[in-house]
Design an enzyme around this catalytic site. Structure first.
Site, PDB file in Angstrom:
ATOM      1  CB  CYS A  78      51.499 -38.822   2.321  1.00  0.00           C
ATOM      2  SG  CYS A  78      50.946 -39.321   0.700  1.00  0.00           S
ATOM      3  CG  HIS A 172      52.647 -34.288   1.231  1.00  0.00           C
ATOM      4  ND1 HIS A 172      53.581 -35.072   1.869  1.00  0.00           N
ATOM      5  CD2 HIS A 172      52.133 -35.046   0.247  1.00  0.00           C
ATOM      6  CE1 HIS A 172      53.628 -36.254   1.289  1.00  0.00           C
ATOM      7  NE2 HIS A 172      52.757 -36.264   0.308  1.00  0.00           N
ATOM      8  CD  GLU A 174      54.853 -33.112   4.632  1.00  0.00           C
ATOM      9  OE1 GLU A 174      53.687 -32.788   4.961  1.00  0.00           O
ATOM     10  OE2 GLU A 174      55.129 -34.200   4.094  1.00  0.00           O
TER      11      GLU A 174
HETATM   12  N1  GLN Z   1      52.091 -43.442  -2.763  1.00  0.00           N
HETATM   13  C1  GLN Z   1      53.016 -43.429  -1.672  1.00  0.00           C
HETATM   14  C2  GLN Z   1      53.000 -44.744  -0.904  1.00  0.00           C
HETATM   15  O1  GLN Z   1      52.211 -45.558  -1.090  1.00  0.00           O
HETATM   16  C3  GLN Z   1      52.750 -42.286  -0.738  1.00  0.00           C
HETATM   17  C4  GLN Z   1      52.980 -40.968  -1.441  1.00  0.00           C
HETATM   18  C5  GLN Z   1      53.427 -39.862  -0.562  1.00  0.00           C
HETATM   19  O2  GLN Z   1      53.872 -40.058   0.586  1.00  0.00           O
HETATM   20  N2  GLN Z   1      53.373 -38.696  -1.115  1.00  0.00           N
HETATM   21  O3  GLN Z   1      53.799 -44.981  -0.087  1.00  0.00           O
END
Ligand code: GLN
Length: 192
Positions: A78, A172, A174
């Protein structure tokens, strides 16, 4: 084998817990010295704008680039994927990613209604049923370079990619309690 978890910001402990469960020693990486003691590195979810700033203030930007270009294995989720990307859309004007993964990624791309959701994923090389994809304010991969393999998709978009020793997910693994993807990464890159 010692695995680093980039611990500048975000959900880094969740990666450490998965790795503990798999019997892998982990080190929290906040400085260039911490980085020099690890053989692979996990990039957590969190807030990519903040994480990007901390990569600079910690002095990690240059050594991270050197290690990753030299082939260190990386697993990013992410915000961690956003940090590694070549191009970020919808970022802050001063958000300069590491540009080590040849993808164009759009932040927060699922819109309000679907800010967070779960979707069953079919992942190349993972057997035993669908993998629970946990998406939280997830980005979308809008383009992937020719050297980037897509290992899973959701709807029309790649959600798990691999480029050399870099693996990156928009979801995710994790946070879902399922160890299979971390295990698969370790099997492939860690010489397990
Ligand atoms: N929206 C977040 C970002 O732009 C990422 C979200 C996440 O890591 N769950 O950094």
């Amino acid at each position: 084998m010692r695995a680093g978890v980039l611990a500048l910001q975000g959900a880094f402990r969740a990666h450490s817990e998965m790795l503990d469960a798999l019997g892998v020693e982990t080190v929290e990486v906040r400085t260039p010295e911490d980085l020099s003691g690890v053989e692979m590195l996990f990039f957590p979810g969190g807030e990519s704008t903040t994480m990007t700033k901390l990569v600079d203030s910690s002095g990690l930007r240059v050594p991270l680039g050197e290690r990753i270009v030299a082939g260190m294995a990386v697993f990013a989720t992410c915000a961690g994927l956003i940090l590694l990307a070549r191009e970020v859309l919808g970022g802050r004007a001063d958000q300069e990613p590491l540009a080590l993964l040849d993808v164009t990624v759009r932040r927060n791309a699922y819109g309000r209604q679907r800010e967070s959701f779960e979707a069953p994923l079919t992942i190349a090389g993972i057997s035993g049923g669908a993998f629970p994809g946990v998406f939280i304010r997830a980005p979308v991969l809008e383009e992937t370079g020719s050297a980037v393999d897509v290992l899973a998709t959701q709807g029309d978009h790649p959600v798990l990619v691999r480029s050399g020793a870099i693996w990156a997910a928009t979801f995710h693994p994790e946070l879902c309690g399922d160890l299979r993807l971390h295990q698969r990464f370790l099997d492939e890159v860690g010489g397990n």
